[in-house]
Scaffold this motif. Sequence first.
Motif, short mmCIF file in Angstrom:
data_model
loop_
_atom_site.label_atom_id
_atom_site.label_comp_id
_atom_site.label_asym_id
_atom_site.label_seq_id
_atom_site.Cartn_x
_atom_site.Cartn_y
_atom_site.Cartn_z
N GLN A 109 71.25 -4.92 35.26
CA GLN A 109 70.91 -3.83 34.36
C GLN A 109 70.41 -4.37 33.01
O GLN A 109 69.47 -3.85 32.44
CB GLN A 109 72.13 -2.92 34.14
N ALA A 124 66.89 -5.70 33.35
CA ALA A 124 65.93 -4.61 33.44
C ALA A 124 65.70 -3.99 32.07
O ALA A 124 64.57 -3.61 31.74
CB ALA A 124 66.44 -3.55 34.42
N ASP A 125 66.76 -3.90 31.26
CA ASP A 125 66.60 -3.35 29.91
C ASP A 125 65.74 -4.26 29.04
O ASP A 125 64.97 -3.78 28.22
CB ASP A 125 67.98 -3.14 29.26
N GLU A 126 65.88 -5.57 29.19
CA GLU A 126 65.10 -6.51 28.39
C GLU A 126 63.62 -6.48 28.75
O GLU A 126 62.77 -6.68 27.90
CB GLU A 126 65.64 -7.94 28.58
N GLU A 127 63.30 -6.21 29.99
CA GLU A 127 61.91 -6.19 30.44
C GLU A 127 61.17 -4.95 29.95
O GLU A 127 59.97 -4.98 29.78
CB GLU A 127 61.84 -6.27 31.96
N ARG A 128 61.87 -3.86 29.74
CA ARG A 128 61.24 -2.62 29.32
C ARG A 128 60.92 -2.66 27.83
O ARG A 128 61.77 -2.96 27.01
CB ARG A 128 62.18 -1.44 29.58
N PRO A 129 59.69 -2.32 27.49
CA PRO A 129 59.36 -2.28 26.06
C PRO A 129 60.00 -1.05 25.41
O PRO A 129 60.29 -0.07 26.08
CB PRO A 129 57.84 -2.19 26.03
N GLU A 130 60.16 -1.13 24.12
CA GLU A 130 60.74 0.00 23.39
C GLU A 130 59.71 1.13 23.34
O GLU A 130 58.51 0.88 23.17
CB GLU A 130 61.09 -0.45 21.97
N PRO A 131 60.14 2.36 23.50
CA PRO A 131 59.17 3.48 23.50
C PRO A 131 58.51 3.64 22.12
O PRO A 131 59.12 3.38 21.10
CB PRO A 131 60.02 4.70 23.85
#
Length: 85
Positions: free
Chosen positions: A71, A74-81
């Motif tokens: 988890q 996965a959070d690190e791979e997602r860019p900030e909105p």
Amino acid sequence: MNFGNFGFGEILIILVIVLLLFGAKRIPEIAGSLGKGINEFKRNINDAQRQITEPTPRSEPRVAQGTAAQQEAADEERPEPKRLM
């Protein structure tokens, strides 16, 4: 040929009485409807047995649950909105 406690003579008498009561034209119709009823009864019994013995399908969760490390990755791979304002 022995059907339970009925002998050949008793069965013959019953068949003659049925023939006299219903007539020769009506007996095939009665036998056909009796056969259809027996087939439908067997089909329903088989369906009920299949429903009892078949395992119930399990519903898969929509989101796969992973470990905490997965988890976080996965959070690190997602860019900030992006902010609209």
